[in-house]
Design a protein around this motif. Structure first.
Motif, PDB file in Angstrom:
ATOM      1  N   LYS A  31       0.866  -1.172   0.000  1.00 34.06           N
ATOM      2  CA  LYS A  31       0.000   0.000   0.000  1.00 34.06           C
ATOM      3  C   LYS A  31       0.904   1.222   0.000  1.00 34.06           C
ATOM      4  O   LYS A  31       1.712   1.404   0.923  1.00 34.06           O
ATOM      5  CB  LYS A  31      -0.937   0.005   1.214  1.00 34.06           C
ATOM      6  CG  LYS A  31      -1.910  -1.165   1.249  1.00 34.06           C
ATOM      7  CD  LYS A  31      -2.973  -0.996   2.331  1.00 34.06           C
ATOM      8  CE  LYS A  31      -3.926  -2.191   2.344  1.00 34.06           C
ATOM      9  NZ  LYS A  31      -5.073  -1.988   3.249  1.00 34.06           N
ATOM     10  N   HIS A  32       0.764   2.067  -1.044  1.00 34.20           N
ATOM     11  CA  HIS A  32       1.685   3.183  -1.257  1.00 34.20           C
ATOM     12  C   HIS A  32       1.141   4.465  -0.623  1.00 34.20           C
ATOM     13  O   HIS A  32       0.254   5.131  -1.180  1.00 34.20           O
ATOM     14  CB  HIS A  32       1.910   3.390  -2.752  1.00 34.20           C
ATOM     15  CG  HIS A  32       2.656   2.277  -3.408  1.00 34.20           C
ATOM     16  ND1 HIS A  32       3.875   1.819  -2.957  1.00 34.20           N
ATOM     17  CD2 HIS A  32       2.366   1.529  -4.511  1.00 34.20           C
ATOM     18  CE1 HIS A  32       4.309   0.842  -3.739  1.00 34.20           C
ATOM     19  NE2 HIS A  32       3.409   0.638  -4.685  1.00 34.20           N
ATOM     20  N   THR A  33       1.703   4.836   0.518  1.00 38.07           N
ATOM     21  CA  THR A  33       1.203   6.030   1.192  1.00 38.07           C
ATOM     22  C   THR A  33       1.555   7.306   0.438  1.00 38.07           C
ATOM     23  O   THR A  33       0.879   8.329   0.608  1.00 38.07           O
ATOM     24  CB  THR A  33       1.736   6.120   2.628  1.00 38.07           C
ATOM     25  OG1 THR A  33       3.149   6.359   2.616  1.00 38.07           O
ATOM     26  CG2 THR A  33       1.437   4.848   3.405  1.00 38.07           C
ATOM     27  N   ALA A  34       2.604   7.294  -0.396  1.00 39.15           N
ATOM     28  CA  ALA A  34       2.990   8.498  -1.136  1.00 39.15           C
ATOM     29  C   ALA A  34       1.906   8.952  -2.096  1.00 39.15           C
ATOM     30  O   ALA A  34       1.897  10.112  -2.530  1.00 39.15           O
ATOM     31  CB  ALA A  34       4.292   8.255  -1.893  1.00 39.15           C
ATOM     32  N   MET A  35       0.961   8.059  -2.446  1.00 40.16           N
ATOM     33  CA  MET A  35      -0.087   8.390  -3.405  1.00 40.16           C
ATOM     34  C   MET A  35      -1.349   8.914  -2.745  1.00 40.16           C
ATOM     35  O   MET A  35      -2.328   9.222  -3.424  1.00 40.16           O
ATOM     36  CB  MET A  35      -0.394   7.160  -4.271  1.00 40.16           C
ATOM     37  CG  MET A  35       0.839   6.639  -5.010  1.00 40.16           C
ATOM     38  SD  MET A  35       0.518   5.193  -6.032  1.00 40.16           S
ATOM     39  CE  MET A  35      -0.305   5.953  -7.443  1.00 40.16           C
ATOM     40  N   GLY A  36      -1.343   9.036  -1.417  1.00 41.20           N
ATOM     41  CA  GLY A  36      -2.449   9.659  -0.715  1.00 41.20           C
ATOM     42  C   GLY A  36      -3.580   8.701  -0.392  1.00 41.20           C
ATOM     43  O   GLY A  36      -3.773   7.674  -1.047  1.00 41.20           O
ATOM     44  N   ARG A  37      -4.328   9.064   0.632  1.00 39.23           N
ATOM     45  CA  ARG A  37      -5.456   8.239   1.097  1.00 39.23           C
ATOM     46  C   ARG A  37      -6.762   8.997   0.868  1.00 39.23           C
ATOM     47  O   ARG A  37      -6.971  10.091   1.376  1.00 39.23           O
ATOM     48  CB  ARG A  37      -5.280   7.917   2.583  1.00 39.23           C
ATOM     49  CG  ARG A  37      -6.472   7.214   3.224  1.00 39.23           C
ATOM     50  CD  ARG A  37      -6.177   6.860   4.681  1.00 39.23           C
ATOM     51  NE  ARG A  37      -7.371   6.462   5.392  1.00 39.23           N
ATOM     52  CZ  ARG A  37      -8.118   7.267   6.133  1.00 39.23           C
ATOM     53  NH1 ARG A  37      -7.791   8.556   6.254  1.00 39.23           N
ATOM     54  NH2 ARG A  37      -9.189   6.807   6.750  1.00 39.23           N
ATOM     55  N   PHE A  38      -7.627   8.380   0.081  1.00 41.43           N
ATOM     56  CA  PHE A  38      -8.991   8.876  -0.117  1.00 41.43           C
ATOM     57  C   PHE A  38      -9.803   7.721  -0.655  1.00 41.43           C
ATOM     58  O   PHE A  38      -9.354   6.566  -0.576  1.00 41.43           O
ATOM     59  CB  PHE A  38      -9.034  10.107  -1.036  1.00 41.43           C
ATOM     60  CG  PHE A  38      -8.112  10.065  -2.241  1.00 41.43           C
ATOM     61  CD1 PHE A  38      -8.530   9.551  -3.455  1.00 41.43           C
ATOM     62  CD2 PHE A  38      -6.816  10.570  -2.157  1.00 41.43           C
ATOM     63  CE1 PHE A  38      -7.693   9.529  -4.559  1.00 41.43           C
ATOM     64  CE2 PHE A  38      -5.967  10.559  -3.253  1.00 41.43           C
ATOM     65  CZ  PHE A  38      -6.406  10.039  -4.459  1.00 41.43           C
ATOM     66  N   LYS A  39     -10.984   7.957  -1.154  1.00 37.68           N
ATOM     67  CA  LYS A  39     -11.783   6.859  -1.717  1.00 37.68           C
ATOM     68  C   LYS A  39     -11.368   6.662  -3.172  1.00 37.68           C
ATOM     69  O   LYS A  39     -12.016   7.135  -4.103  1.00 37.68           O
ATOM     70  CB  LYS A  39     -13.282   7.157  -1.583  1.00 37.68           C
ATOM     71  CG  LYS A  39     -13.779   7.101  -0.144  1.00 37.68           C
ATOM     72  CD  LYS A  39     -15.289   7.238  -0.080  1.00 37.68           C
ATOM     73  CE  LYS A  39     -15.798   7.176   1.343  1.00 37.68           C
ATOM     74  NZ  LYS A  39     -17.283   7.313   1.406  1.00 37.68           N
ATOM     75  N   HIS A  40     -10.264   5.936  -3.317  1.00 37.46           N
ATOM     76  CA  HIS A  40      -9.681   5.740  -4.636  1.00 37.46           C
ATOM     77  C   HIS A  40     -10.611   4.921  -5.527  1.00 37.46           C
ATOM     78  O   HIS A  40     -11.031   3.820  -5.166  1.00 37.46           O
ATOM     79  CB  HIS A  40      -8.367   4.965  -4.522  1.00 37.46           C
ATOM     80  CG  HIS A  40      -7.216   5.784  -4.059  1.00 37.46           C
ATOM     81  ND1 HIS A  40      -6.485   6.585  -4.903  1.00 37.46           N
ATOM     82  CD2 HIS A  40      -6.637   5.913  -2.838  1.00 37.46           C
ATOM     83  CE1 HIS A  40      -5.513   7.169  -4.229  1.00 37.46           C
ATOM     84  NE2 HIS A  40      -5.581   6.790  -2.962  1.00 37.46           N
ATOM     85  N   GLU A  41     -10.876   5.445  -6.727  1.00 36.72           N
ATOM     86  CA  GLU A  41     -11.466   4.610  -7.766  1.00 36.72           C
ATOM     87  C   GLU A  41     -10.372   3.723  -8.359  1.00 36.72           C
ATOM     88  O   GLU A  41     -10.560   2.537  -8.547  1.00 36.72           O
ATOM     89  CB  GLU A  41     -12.102   5.479  -8.850  1.00 36.72           C
ATOM     90  CG  GLU A  41     -12.620   4.701 -10.050  1.00 36.72           C
ATOM     91  CD  GLU A  41     -13.914   3.952  -9.775  1.00 36.72           C
ATOM     92  OE1 GLU A  41     -14.336   3.170 -10.638  1.00 36.72           O
ATOM     93  OE2 GLU A  41     -14.506   4.154  -8.708  1.00 36.72           O
ATOM     94  N   GLY A  42      -9.229   4.304  -8.657  1.00 39.27           N
ATOM     95  CA  GLY A  42      -8.119   3.544  -9.217  1.00 39.27           C
ATOM     96  C   GLY A  42      -6.932   4.450  -9.422  1.00 39.27           C
ATOM     97  O   GLY A  42      -6.873   5.574  -8.896  1.00 39.27           O
ATOM     98  N   ALA A  43      -5.961   3.985 -10.194  1.00 39.97           N
ATOM     99  CA  ALA A  43      -4.787   4.786 -10.548  1.00 39.97           C
ATOM    100  C   ALA A  43      -4.253   4.280 -11.869  1.00 39.97           C
ATOM    101  O   ALA A  43      -4.177   3.059 -12.090  1.00 39.97           O
ATOM    102  CB  ALA A  43      -3.711   4.703  -9.464  1.00 39.97           C
ATOM    103  N   ASN A  44      -3.887   5.205 -12.760  1.00 38.44           N
ATOM    104  CA  ASN A  44      -3.387   4.832 -14.071  1.00 38.44           C
ATOM    105  C   ASN A  44      -2.127   5.619 -14.377  1.00 38.44           C
ATOM    106  O   ASN A  44      -2.068   6.831 -14.158  1.00 38.44           O
ATOM    107  CB  ASN A  44      -4.446   5.095 -15.137  1.00 38.44           C
ATOM    108  CG  ASN A  44      -5.632   4.168 -14.961  1.00 38.44           C
ATOM    109  OD1 ASN A  44      -5.561   3.011 -15.322  1.00 38.44           O
ATOM    110  ND2 ASN A  44      -6.715   4.671 -14.382  1.00 38.44           N
ATOM    111  N   VAL A  45      -1.135   4.914 -14.901  1.00 38.70           N
ATOM    112  CA  VAL A  45       0.225   5.435 -15.011  1.00 38.70           C
ATOM    113  C   VAL A  45       0.597   5.694 -16.466  1.00 38.70           C
ATOM    114  O   VAL A  45       0.246   4.919 -17.360  1.00 38.70           O
ATOM    115  CB  VAL A  45       1.227   4.425 -14.391  1.00 38.70           C
ATOM    116  CG1 VAL A  45       2.660   4.819 -14.684  1.00 38.70           C
ATOM    117  CG2 VAL A  45       0.994   4.324 -12.887  1.00 38.70           C
ATOM    118  N   ILE A  46       1.330   6.793 -16.683  1.00 39.75           N
ATOM    119  CA  ILE A  46       1.953   7.062 -17.973  1.00 39.75           C
ATOM    120  C   ILE A  46       3.376   7.526 -17.709  1.00 39.75           C
ATOM    121  O   ILE A  46       3.648   8.197 -16.709  1.00 39.75           O
ATOM    122  CB  ILE A  46       1.166   8.117 -18.774  1.00 39.75           C
ATOM    123  CG1 ILE A  46       1.687   8.224 -20.209  1.00 39.75           C
ATOM    124  CG2 ILE A  46       1.162   9.472 -18.083  1.00 39.75           C
ATOM    125  CD1 ILE A  46       0.777   9.041 -21.134  1.00 39.75           C
TER     126      ILE A  46
END
Length: 700
Positions: A366-381
């Motif tokens: 679990k990556h805390t650097a990406m912040g905590r909220f009600k994540h739908e998802g994450a997509n990378v480029i």
């Protein structure tokens, strides 16, 4: 169409924005019936519009990985399980490439049939369903003899995000990674009456049905169809559950006092992952998963420390009731869900999870650097300078869009050393939140959806820096506090309140970013924020698609332009917009949830909660050229179901769709189902694959 269509009655009234009351209860804990968690006074677009500004100069997250790791195209030497990672891209993804082609399929009409409907010239089949065994020695689902031990080795419930990663160079094998977001106990257990009446073992079954699954697949006879690999020795297969799967925290907040509990005094080892919604496939061949509506699983918020109550409430956790009406009462099985006794346990959910399906023995993080909220998802480029940017939405009314930019740079190549390095990219970096401004006079945004005089809903935006590494940019908050309470940090810097930002995905063909804003029936209602140029309709029940273009194409930058190419709803409704395309030729669409791309760059959109009275579905449209805005419906799912995934393989020959919560209609039970899909007995969530009968690419 592979099943005999069956029309079933709608058993209950339509829910919020078309969702059934059961969906509202189980998916988000009746969020629309509670006060909006965002009570901040930060401005919205109508307050900060700048008329002097110059105008402008995603199948699901898995599509990024599909294009990067393409089937049979990228290095994919499969190694033994527990050995070095099996697959990695040869180079960083760059813009451009892919096939060109118009969307040639004939759109299917809206319907309420109890089956999956696909266009003429296509076929579909169930790949795997709830309860199918994926680990050795586990029996098939028997709802009369279900146990937590059995469910921990079976495919979980309510499959949402799907990623399909190639295994080997020949395109014949793959790894399916699926989220299991939540459970519908009345559709799982015979004789269900209430949550309180469930046995502790049944609660444990539900906990085991949450989480994630990894399943090895094989292609069927060289077609676009796929199925699970048979046999007992399937070393990549894996279940991740809420019961006992250990995770590892990374990043600046790992080990902070806010993440420590009696069971984990170091604050480094959370157990399980909860309410996983969307996700993404990274360029280095891992899967990201977003923890979303975790609030509904906790009790005891009324007795939590007073200092924590404001932050708990900001995340939708009741601080006034001992047992909220929506509670699943997991505290009966594991005491950690009682915040009166373990007030920090809630802080251990709401993160982005990273799973390495090629290394079954690895511990998910679990990556805390990406912040905590009600994540739908994450997509990378991968940005031009080699850093990676991840785009994220917080799925709540009036919450925010975020971006994370890594501190380190992506290392191309398929070596083990490169992949070890890339596996650390999301552990440190800078977290931003979005602030949008419109370029039209506020008086022209009247809440009806009427276009302003310049002919477009558009404007400019800024990425506001929240935290860089262990340095906070929010006065009065430490870096760990910013990351753990990212919503409060967004409130403090005046981020723009959006209409439920869900999946956010970059196009690898153009570099543009697309976000699904699902709906917000509270927009402009009572004392809530009114319409603005990015959220232009009052009581918005159909949603819209947001397009972001980073200035100079720099995904690490802090400024962008934005527009709304699609304002959803019935094309006959004057408040809808389809990029200027002839609305008499487009399909009606309501409540966009996930976005993805095929290799031609066409945008695919799945829906959740169709407020137009028909089943949810999957849609596609070109986003460049003369066909931009020509939206066509490709697929529908059974009544009560949400269309999830979707995932288009890198060769464009298959589209995977997760059919989540079929038959989730008020009054339905396992004994008296509102849907009997897919097997004719009672409803089961399942993954479906669709392919062209002539072997050609999906859509074109």
């Amino acid at each position: 169409m592979t099943d005999r269509p069956r029309l079933l009655p709608i058993l209950g009234p339509a829910g919020h924005a078309g969702r059934d009351p059961k969906t509202c209860l189980y998916r988000c804990g009746n969020a629309c019936d509670h006060p909006v968690p965002n009570e901040s006074a930060n401005p919205y677009l109508g307050d900060v519009v700048n008329t002097a500004m110059t105008r402008r100069g995603v199948v699901r997250a898995g599509a990024v990985g599909a294009l990067v790791l393409g089937f049979g195209a990228a290095p994919a030497a499969a190694g033994a399980a527990n050995a070095a990672p099996a697959t990695a891209p040869a180079a960083a993804p760059r813009h451009g490439g892919g096939r060109a082609g118009a969307l040639t399929f004939k759109p299917i009409p809206p319907n309420v049939l109890d089956t999956v409907i696909v266009p003429n010239g296509y076929d579909s089949a169930v790949v795997i369903r709830w309860g199918d065994p994926i680990l050795p020695g586990v029996p098939r689902l028997d709802v009369h003899r279900q146990s937590a031990r059995h469910q921990s080795g079976q495919f979980g419930y309510n499959n949402d995000f799907l990623g399909v990663l190639p295994l080997g160079r020949d395109g014949r094998r793959a790894l399916l990674v699926a989220n299991h977001e939540y459970t519908n106990e009345e559709l799982m257990f015979p004789g269900f009456t209430t949550q309180e009446a469930l046995s502790v073992e049944q609660v444990r079954v539900a906990m085991a049905a949450h989480g994630m699954s990894v399943v090895e697949l094989e292609r069927v006879d060289g077609t676009g169809q796929w199925r699970p690999v048979g046999g007992r020795h399937r070393p990549y297969n894996k279940r991740i559950t809420m019961l006992d799967t250990p995770f590892r925290f990374t990043g600046p907040a790992a080990g902070h006092a806010l993440l420590r509990t009696a069971a984990d005094p170091r604050g480094l080892t959370p157990i399980g992952t909860l309410n996983n919604c969307a996700g993404g496939v990274t360029p280095w061949g891992t899967v990201l998963s977003g923890e979303e509506n975790f609030n509904q699983y906790f009790v005891g918020g009324d007795a939590a420390p007073a200092a924590l109550k404001p932050s708990l409430a900001r995340y939708g956790i009741s601080t006034t009731a001992r047992v909220p009406e929506e509670s699943r009462r997991w505290d009966r099985a594991q005491e950690r869900f009682d915040l009166a006794k373990h007030p920090h346990e809630a802080h251990r959910f709401g993160w982005i999870v990273e799973v390495d399906p090629y290394d079954p023995g690895s511990r998910p993080r679990k990556h805390t650097a990406m912040g905590r909220f009600k994540h739908e998802g994450a997509n990378v480029i991968v940005a031009r300078n080699g850093q990676v940017a991840a785009y994220m939405g917080d799925d709540e009314r009036f919450d925010y869009l975020y971006k994370f930019v890594s501190a380190k740079k992506f290392v191309p190549g398929g070596s083990a050393a490169a992949r070890r390095h890339n596996l650390t990219l999301l552990e440190s970096g800078t977290l931003y939140v979005a602030k949008l401004t419109g370029d039209s006079p506020a008086a022209e945004i009247d809440g009806t959806g009427k276009l302003p005089s310049d002919g477009a809903f558009d404007g400019r935006g800024t990425w506001i820096k929240l935290v860089s590494g262990d340095r906070s940019h929010v006065p009065g908050m430490t870096a760990a506090e910013v990351l753990t309470f990212a919503r409060l940090a967004g409130d403090a810097v005046g981020a723009t309140k959006m209409d439920r930002p869900e999946d956010v995905q970059p196009s690898l063909r153009t570099g543009k970013i697309y976000a699904a804003l699902t709906n917000n029936t509270n927009r402009g209602a009572e004392a809530n924020a009114g319409p603005d140029e990015a959220n232009p309709r009052r009581e918005n029940k159909h949603g819209q698609i947001l397009e972001i273009v980073e200035d100079r194409g720099d995904h690490t930058g802090e400024s962008f332009t934005w527009s709304l190419p699609i304002v959803c709803g019935d094309p006959a409704d004057a408040s809808t917009y389809f990029a200027g395309y002839d609305k008499s030729a487009v399909s009606p669409i309501s409540c966009p949830d996930n976005v993805a791309f095929d290799s031609a760059g066409n945008l695919w959109i799945s829906t959740d909660g169709n407020a137009l009275g028909s089943n949810d579905g999957l849609f596609a449209t070109a986003i460049e050229g003369p066909e931009r805005g020509h939206l066509k419906q490709f697929l529908t799912v059974p009544p009560g179901a949400e269309t999830c995934g979707p995932f288009i393989t890198g060769d464009d020959r298959s589209v995977f769709t997760a059919v989540q919560h079929p038959g989730e209609i008020d009054g339905a039970t396992l004994d008296e189902p509102a849907s009997t899909w897919p097997d004719g007995d009672f409803a089961k969530p399942a993954v479906v694959v669709t392919w062209r009968l002539d072997g050609g690419p999906i859509g074109s």
